[in-house]
Structure formats: structure tokens, C-alpha cells
Design a protein around this motif. Structure first.
Motif, short mmCIF file in Angstrom:
data_model
loop_
_atom_site.label_atom_id
_atom_site.label_comp_id
_atom_site.label_asym_id
_atom_site.label_seq_id
_atom_site.Cartn_x
_atom_site.Cartn_y
_atom_site.Cartn_z
N MET A 1 -39.36 -46.36 9.98
CA MET A 1 -39.26 -45.07 10.63
C MET A 1 -39.09 -44.07 9.53
SD MET A 1 -35.93 -43.74 12.87
CE MET A 1 -36.57 -43.28 14.51
N ALA A 2 -39.93 -43.01 9.70
CA ALA A 2 -39.96 -41.84 8.50
C ALA A 2 -38.60 -41.23 8.63
CB ALA A 2 -40.74 -40.85 8.72
N LYS A 3 -37.98 -40.90 7.39
CA LYS A 3 -36.69 -40.20 7.06
C LYS A 3 -37.18 -38.58 7.80
CE LYS A 3 -35.03 -43.30 3.59
NZ LYS A 3 -34.51 -43.73 2.38
N ARG A 4 -36.09 -38.07 8.22
CA ARG A 4 -36.32 -36.86 8.48
C ARG A 4 -35.15 -35.81 8.15
NH1 ARG A 4 -34.28 -36.12 13.85
NH2 ARG A 4 -33.59 -38.08 14.75
N ARG A 5 -35.15 -34.53 8.04
CA ARG A 5 -34.03 -33.61 7.81
C ARG A 5 -33.40 -33.48 9.26
NH1 ARG A 5 -34.28 -31.92 2.77
NH2 ARG A 5 -32.90 -30.27 2.70
N ARG A 6 -32.00 -33.09 9.23
CA ARG A 6 -31.54 -32.79 10.46
C ARG A 6 -30.14 -31.91 10.24
NH1 ARG A 6 -28.38 -36.62 14.78
NH2 ARG A 6 -27.60 -35.26 16.07
N LYS A 7 -30.15 -30.97 10.92
CA LYS A 7 -29.19 -29.89 10.59
C LYS A 7 -27.80 -30.25 11.40
CE LYS A 7 -31.54 -26.26 8.63
NZ LYS A 7 -31.01 -24.93 7.95
N TYR A 8 -26.52 -30.11 10.78
CA TYR A 8 -25.32 -30.15 11.37
C TYR A 8 -24.55 -29.03 11.18
CZ TYR A 8 -23.78 -34.97 13.14
OH TYR A 8 -23.79 -35.70 14.20
N LYS A 9 -23.82 -28.65 12.18
CA LYS A 9 -23.00 -27.41 12.08
C LYS A 9 -21.44 -27.67 11.96
CE LYS A 9 -25.31 -24.57 15.42
NZ LYS A 9 -25.36 -23.80 16.63
N ASP A 10 -20.97 -28.77 12.60
CA ASP A 10 -19.46 -29.03 12.32
C ASP A 10 -19.57 -30.63 11.64
OD1 ASP A 10 -18.58 -26.85 13.28
OD2 ASP A 10 -19.05 -27.73 15.49
N GLY A 11 -18.46 -30.95 10.97
CA GLY A 11 -18.34 -32.13 10.51
C GLY A 11 -19.55 -32.47 9.39
N SER A 12 -19.80 -33.66 9.30
CA SER A 12 -20.61 -34.23 8.44
C SER A 12 -22.15 -35.12 9.10
CB SER A 12 -20.25 -35.18 7.44
OG SER A 12 -21.13 -35.52 6.25
N LEU A 13 -23.10 -34.78 8.53
CA LEU A 13 -24.34 -35.43 9.10
C LEU A 13 -24.07 -37.01 8.81
CD1 LEU A 13 -27.12 -35.14 10.30
CD2 LEU A 13 -27.78 -34.82 8.18
N CYS A 14 -23.54 -37.42 7.96
CA CYS A 14 -23.28 -38.74 7.53
C CYS A 14 -22.69 -39.63 8.75
CB CYS A 14 -22.35 -39.01 6.29
SG CYS A 14 -23.25 -38.22 4.89
N TRP A 15 -21.79 -39.19 9.46
CA TRP A 15 -21.08 -39.55 10.41
C TRP A 15 -22.08 -40.43 11.44
CZ3 TRP A 15 -17.35 -35.19 11.35
CH2 TRP A 15 -16.47 -35.00 10.36
N ASP A 16 -23.26 -39.64 11.59
CA ASP A 16 -24.18 -40.15 12.54
C ASP A 16 -25.40 -40.81 11.91
OD1 ASP A 16 -22.89 -39.46 14.95
OD2 ASP A 16 -23.93 -37.61 14.89
N CYS A 17 -25.21 -41.17 10.45
CA CYS A 17 -26.26 -41.94 9.83
C CYS A 17 -26.35 -43.26 9.41
CB CYS A 17 -26.70 -41.11 8.48
SG CYS A 17 -27.92 -41.53 7.50
N LYS A 18 -27.44 -43.97 9.72
CA LYS A 18 -27.29 -45.58 9.30
C LYS A 18 -27.30 -45.81 7.87
CE LYS A 18 -32.19 -46.82 10.34
NZ LYS A 18 -32.99 -47.40 11.12
N ASN A 19 -27.56 -44.74 7.00
CA ASN A 19 -27.39 -45.07 5.68
C ASN A 19 -26.00 -44.64 5.07
OD1 ASN A 19 -30.13 -45.78 5.03
ND2 ASN A 19 -30.63 -43.56 5.43
N ALA A 20 -25.17 -44.31 5.74
CA ALA A 20 -23.72 -44.24 5.65
C ALA A 20 -22.99 -45.48 4.98
CB ALA A 20 -22.78 -43.51 6.70
N VAL A 21 -23.38 -46.37 5.47
CA VAL A 21 -22.69 -47.80 4.98
C VAL A 21 -23.85 -48.74 4.49
CG1 VAL A 21 -21.41 -49.74 5.63
CG2 VAL A 21 -20.85 -47.51 6.69
N PRO A 22 -23.83 -48.82 3.05
CA PRO A 22 -25.02 -49.69 2.49
C PRO A 22 -24.98 -50.91 2.93
CG PRO A 22 -23.30 -49.13 0.81
CD PRO A 22 -22.73 -48.57 2.19
N HIS A 23 -26.03 -51.59 3.65
CA HIS A 23 -26.16 -52.87 4.06
C HIS A 23 -27.69 -53.26 3.94
CE1 HIS A 23 -25.94 -50.74 7.56
NE2 HIS A 23 -26.80 -51.69 8.16
N GLY A 24 -28.18 -54.15 3.52
CA GLY A 24 -29.82 -54.72 3.56
C GLY A 24 -30.52 -53.40 2.97
N GLU A 25 -31.34 -53.01 3.71
CA GLU A 25 -32.02 -52.23 3.30
C GLU A 25 -31.85 -50.76 3.59
OE1 GLU A 25 -35.75 -52.65 5.29
OE2 GLU A 25 -36.17 -54.64 4.84
#
Length: 71
Positions: A1-25
Motif C-alpha cells: 500500500m502506498a504511503k499517503r499524507r493525512r491531516k488531523y485537526k485534534d490530537g495526533s495522527l500517530c494514534w491511528d497509524c500502524k507505524n506508531a508501534v514498530p514491528h516487522g515491516e
């Protein structure tokens, strides 16, 4: 899946990102070594950490990230 940019107004985008916790790839420069991701739109926020909340740590509220992947 291609990486894409996404905008967040409140909080942190990282809370919904599968890269937030490193594991495997998955992971990013922040989750793996606490280095800001090049191309971030982020606001620095120092937070209290530790069992007694007596230490400060550098953190960020990420609003846009080139490495975001929904997860």
C-alpha cells in the motif's frame, strides 16, 4: 500500500497509524528512534513521564505525515 499524507485537526495522527508501534515491516523514525519524521506537520509538546510524572519528555502532535498508514 502506498504511503499517503493525512491531516488531523485534534490530537495526533500517530494514534491511528500502524507505524506508531514498530514491528516487522512497520515503524517510522519517531517510533523506532524518537527522531522526527522528515516532512511532518507537527507541533512539539513536552509531556510529563515516569511513574511519578516527574520527568519531561519531548513529544509531538502530528497533523500531517508522509509515512502515515491507516492501522
Amino acid at each position: 500500500m502506498a504511503k499517503r499524507r493525512r491531516k488531523y485537526k485534534d490530537g495526533s495522527l500517530c494514534w491511528d497509524c500502524k507505524n506508531a508501534v514498530p514491528h516487522g515491516e512497520h515503524g517510522c523514525s519517531w517510533s523506532e528512534s524518537f527522531e522526527p519524521v522528515p516532512g511532518w506537520d507537527a507541533r512539539r509538546k513536552d509531556v510529563l513521564t515516569g511513574a511519578k510524572k516527574d520527568r519531561m519528555a519531548e513529544s509531538y502532535f502530528v497533523h500531517e505525515c508522509p509515512e502515515f498508514e491507516k492501522g
